[in-house]
Design a protein around this motif. Structure first.
Motif, mmCIF file in Angstrom:
data_model
loop_
_atom_site.group_PDB
_atom_site.id
_atom_site.type_symbol
_atom_site.label_atom_id
_atom_site.label_comp_id
_atom_site.label_asym_id
_atom_site.label_seq_id
_atom_site.Cartn_x
_atom_site.Cartn_y
_atom_site.Cartn_z
ATOM 1 N N MET A 46 14.586 -10.244 35.712
ATOM 2 C CA MET A 46 14.045 -8.890 35.587
ATOM 3 C C MET A 46 12.939 -8.832 34.530
ATOM 4 O O MET A 46 11.874 -8.267 34.736
ATOM 5 C CB MET A 46 15.220 -8.018 35.146
ATOM 6 N N THR A 47 13.215 -9.466 33.402
ATOM 7 C CA THR A 47 12.232 -9.438 32.321
ATOM 8 C C THR A 47 10.935 -10.133 32.733
ATOM 9 O O THR A 47 9.833 -9.632 32.498
ATOM 10 C CB THR A 47 12.812 -10.159 31.079
ATOM 11 N N LEU A 48 11.088 -11.270 33.378
ATOM 12 C CA LEU A 48 9.892 -12.029 33.759
ATOM 13 C C LEU A 48 9.108 -11.292 34.843
ATOM 14 O O LEU A 48 7.872 -11.269 34.825
ATOM 15 C CB LEU A 48 10.307 -13.425 34.248
ATOM 16 N N MET A 49 9.836 -10.671 35.755
ATOM 17 C CA MET A 49 9.127 -9.946 36.815
ATOM 18 C C MET A 49 8.344 -8.792 36.226
ATOM 19 O O MET A 49 7.236 -8.488 36.660
ATOM 20 C CB MET A 49 10.116 -9.464 37.870
ATOM 21 N N LYS A 50 8.922 -8.154 35.191
ATOM 22 C CA LYS A 50 8.198 -7.070 34.534
ATOM 23 C C LYS A 50 6.940 -7.575 33.852
ATOM 24 O O LYS A 50 6.030 -6.815 33.565
ATOM 25 C CB LYS A 50 9.097 -6.381 33.493
ATOM 26 N N MET A 51 6.917 -8.841 33.551
ATOM 27 C CA MET A 51 5.723 -9.405 32.918
ATOM 28 C C MET A 51 4.703 -9.831 33.973
ATOM 29 O O MET A 51 3.692 -10.443 33.669
ATOM 30 C CB MET A 51 6.098 -10.617 32.051
ATOM 31 N N GLY A 52 5.004 -9.532 35.218
ATOM 32 C CA GLY A 52 4.056 -9.839 36.283
ATOM 33 C C GLY A 52 4.226 -11.252 36.817
ATOM 34 O O GLY A 52 3.339 -11.782 37.491
ATOM 35 N N LEU A 53 5.356 -11.885 36.512
ATOM 36 C CA LEU A 53 5.561 -13.270 36.957
ATOM 37 C C LEU A 53 6.535 -13.320 38.123
ATOM 38 O O LEU A 53 7.445 -12.496 38.227
ATOM 39 C CB LEU A 53 6.137 -14.099 35.796
ATOM 40 N N ARG A 54 6.348 -14.302 38.993
ATOM 41 C CA ARG A 54 7.321 -14.506 40.054
ATOM 42 C C ARG A 54 8.414 -15.425 39.525
ATOM 43 O O ARG A 54 8.155 -16.254 38.656
ATOM 44 C CB ARG A 54 6.641 -15.128 41.276
ATOM 45 N N VAL A 55 9.605 -15.280 40.066
ATOM 46 C CA VAL A 55 10.738 -16.016 39.501
ATOM 47 C C VAL A 55 11.549 -16.686 40.603
ATOM 48 O O VAL A 55 11.746 -16.120 41.676
ATOM 49 C CB VAL A 55 11.663 -15.042 38.712
ATOM 50 N N ASP A 56 11.972 -17.903 40.315
ATOM 51 C CA ASP A 56 12.894 -18.593 41.191
ATOM 52 C C ASP A 56 14.087 -18.976 40.299
ATOM 53 O O ASP A 56 13.922 -19.136 39.086
ATOM 54 C CB ASP A 56 12.187 -19.852 41.735
ATOM 55 N N THR A 57 15.270 -19.103 40.877
ATOM 56 C CA THR A 57 16.416 -19.416 40.020
ATOM 57 C C THR A 57 17.196 -20.610 40.566
ATOM 58 O O THR A 57 17.138 -20.924 41.757
ATOM 59 C CB THR A 57 17.395 -18.210 39.941
ATOM 60 N N ALA A 58 17.905 -21.259 39.660
ATOM 61 C CA ALA A 58 18.810 -22.344 40.056
ATOM 62 C C ALA A 58 20.085 -22.184 39.246
ATOM 63 O O ALA A 58 20.033 -21.811 38.075
ATOM 64 C CB ALA A 58 18.162 -23.697 39.763
ATOM 65 N N VAL A 59 21.228 -22.487 39.889
ATOM 66 C CA VAL A 59 22.505 -22.245 39.208
ATOM 67 C C VAL A 59 22.995 -23.447 38.407
ATOM 68 O O VAL A 59 24.002 -23.380 37.724
ATOM 69 C CB VAL A 59 23.615 -21.808 40.189
#
Ligand SMILES: Nc1ncnc2c1ncn2[C@@H]1O[C@H](COP(=O)(O)OP(=O)(O)OP(=O)(O)O)[C@@H](O)[C@H]1O
Length: 547
Positions: free
Chosen positions: A25-38
């Protein structure tokens, strides 16, 4: 520029869903796209397949260490910057990661501002095309973060410096972030806002979506900023701050702005519950489970189901209760006293204390595991004395709240000076109490220094410093002293035409009428103002035919 670029997403590697969500959420608010890994394996697989502008990885995951992710990136000769998230106090791990090629680290609990500044120091967000076309910058893995300096002092061969354009932390040019994301604090510090520029929302003295938290100081703007972000996730929040600094208001605001707003907000003062009742208060009980349990009863957790449970003064929880609370949080389930079964509860936890929780952990008075569970993100409520630019506006609004009809109370110069220079150890609550008491005590509409009942030897600032805020209070300052005797010029005395008694009566009538107006026709207060007894006042009013 290196092969990763701003179109590439950031990879967040963490086994805890709450933390992944919050970072995303924080990164998206900074205008960045995000991918995640568990975990480590998924991260490696994703690194094989995709390009990333930045990798943020937890250190301890069930299938391995974040260090492996850092090493994997080095082995593949990727120049993707990678930062690690370490457990609190685990400096060794941090140093190891830095040696392996991480450019920085964050310690848990992560604060959003730390996360933001780390990300800013790694990538240039939304940089204009012209800037992006400039000659190649040094590899991001050579960017030194602020945490790194500390750890590097301990061991790691300090990697190189920060010469990237637009990188924050030791930089002179603020980076280009979308305007909506930039806090006022950042704008003020960048010198972009002129001192005389009108503050935003001056009328409201805050922002519409958060009426509980007034103030336009950079500190308060930043707090509201963070609250909005926290409201969008379900992570546990720990609110620190002195007594009366607005911790509960902040917790309520998080709830009200969250998807849980329509569900209950349950506030619990942990210090006020007798130890022997704690378990039943928190988890409820079944009828007959102890003497006096004549009906089933729900506990705080069940009441808060679907909503938010605010644990105020959480430091006051006894150790035995801390264990039970930790279990309830981990299992997301509670068991009522006398019940064999556990029931699932969906509760968002926000807790607060004015004590130093971290110190209590060190002293063994608060469980470290619970501390980490509760303190995924922390929010610091600033003390009022650090928000001096808000004082004038707050005083104005409180006096307005206590106004009588259309008439506002005003402050004598000495009272105004003292209010602006007082240190407010009890913060907002103390300011509210001082003014409420002053309004009750004051005679007339003008609050005097004595009415404030504050210790004047406890004033913080010099006269000159307080002067900076004086203009804010212009509208509530006592008007320049007028001559009660007339309010205007004395009437002319014309010998031979005017009788001296009529002349003096006229002046006395004016004085008394004015005092009555000033005290909203309260004869006792008007008499006090004029320095005469109530009996004398009544006598004079009758004699002068003042009704
Ligand atoms: N930013 C603010 N604007 C307006 N009022 C505020 C603000 N912050 C706090 N207050 C007021 O101050 C009082 C104390 O606030 P609150 O109860 O939230 O403080 P607290 O930090 O939780 O206190 P404690 O540590 O004693 O529990 C409340 O009446 C609240 O409305």
């Amino acid at each position: 520029m290196s092969k990763h670029n701003l179109q590439d997403p950031v990879l967040v590697v963490d086994d805890e869903a709450d933390i992944r969500d919050l970072m995303e959420m924080t990164l998206m608010k900074m205008g960045l796209r995000v991918d995640t890994a568990v975990g480590v394996e998924e991260a490696k697989a994703k690194l094989d397949e995709n390009d990333y502008s930045l990798v943020l990885t937890d250190m301890r995951m069930p299938d391995g260490s974040g260090l492996e992710v850092v090493q994997y990136i080095s082995r593949l000769l990727l120049d993707t910057p990678v930062a690690v998230i370490t457990a609190f106090g685990n400096a060794d791990q941090a140093v190891e990661a830095l040696k392996a090629g991480a450019f920085d680290y964050l310690q848990k609990p992560i604060t959003l501002s730390q996360l933001r500044s780390l990300v800013k120091s790694a990538v240039t967000v939304n940089e204009p095309a012209t800037a992006m076309a400039e000659p190649e910058s040094p590899a991001p893995s050579a960017v030194a973060g602020k945490n790194q300096e500390a750890a590097a002092g301990a061991a790691a061969p300090a990697p190189v410096l920060n010469t990237r354009k637009g990188v924050s932390g030791g930089i002179d040019k603020p980076m280009s972030v979308p305007d909506g994301l930039r806090s006022l604090k950042e704008r003020f510090s960048s010198g972009e806002t002129e001192a005389h520029t009108p503050l935003p929302e001056q009328e409201l003295f805050g922002e519409e979506d958060m009426p509980r938290l007034l103030g336009v100081s950079p500190q308060m703007v930043e707090v509201r900023h963070l609250i909005r972000r926290l409201a969008r996730s379900d992570v546990p929040v720990y609110i620190a701050g002195e007594s009366g600094s607005g911790k509960e208001q902040a917790a309520r605001s998080i709830h009200e702005l969250s998807a849980r707003a329509a569900q209950p907000f349950i506030a619990v003062n942990c210090g006020a519950i007798p130890e022997n009742l704690m378990e039943s208060e928190f988890f409820g009980y079944k009828k007959g489970s102890f003497t006096g349990a004549d009906a089933d009863r729900m506990g705080f957790f069940q009441y808060a189901d679907g909503g938010t449970l605010f644990l105020d003064e959480v430091a006051d929880l006894p150790l035995a209760m801390q264990v039970k609370l930790l279990r309830a949080i981990q299992e997301k389930a509670v068991r009522r006293l006398g019940d064999a079964r556990e029931t699932q509860v969906d509760v968002r936890l926000v807790c607060a204390t004015h004590k130093n929780l971290h110190k209590l952990v060190e002293e063994g008075k608060f469980r470290q595991d619970l501390y980490y569970r509760l303190n995924v993100v922390s929010l610091n409520m600033p003390p009022l004395r650090e928000m001096r630019e808000d004082l004038g506006g707050l005083i104005l609004r409180l006096l307005h709240k206590h106004r009588h009809g259309q008439e506002m109370y005003r402050l004598s110069p000495k009272a105004q000076d003292a209010l602006l220079r007082y240190s407010y150890p009890g913060n907002f609550r103390e300011l509210e109490n001082i003014l409420e008491r002053a309004v009750a005590l004051t005679v007339g509409q003008i609050i005097q220094l004595d009415d404030l009942q504050i210790q004047t030897d406890n004033l913080l600032y010099t006269d000159a410093a307080a002067g900076a805020e004086m203009h804010l209070l212009d509208e509530i300052a006592e008007p320049a002293k007028t001559n009660l005797a007339a309010g205007s010029r004395l009437p002319d005395f014309v010998p031979g035409q005017t009788q001296i008694q009529d002349y003096l009566d006229d002046i006395e009538r004016r004085i008394i009428t004015q005092a009555l107006q000033q005290t909203r026709y309260n004869r006792t207060q008007a008499a006090k103002l004029l320095g005469i007894s109530f009996r004398s006042m009544r006598y004079r009013m009758e004699r002068l035919d003042i009704s």
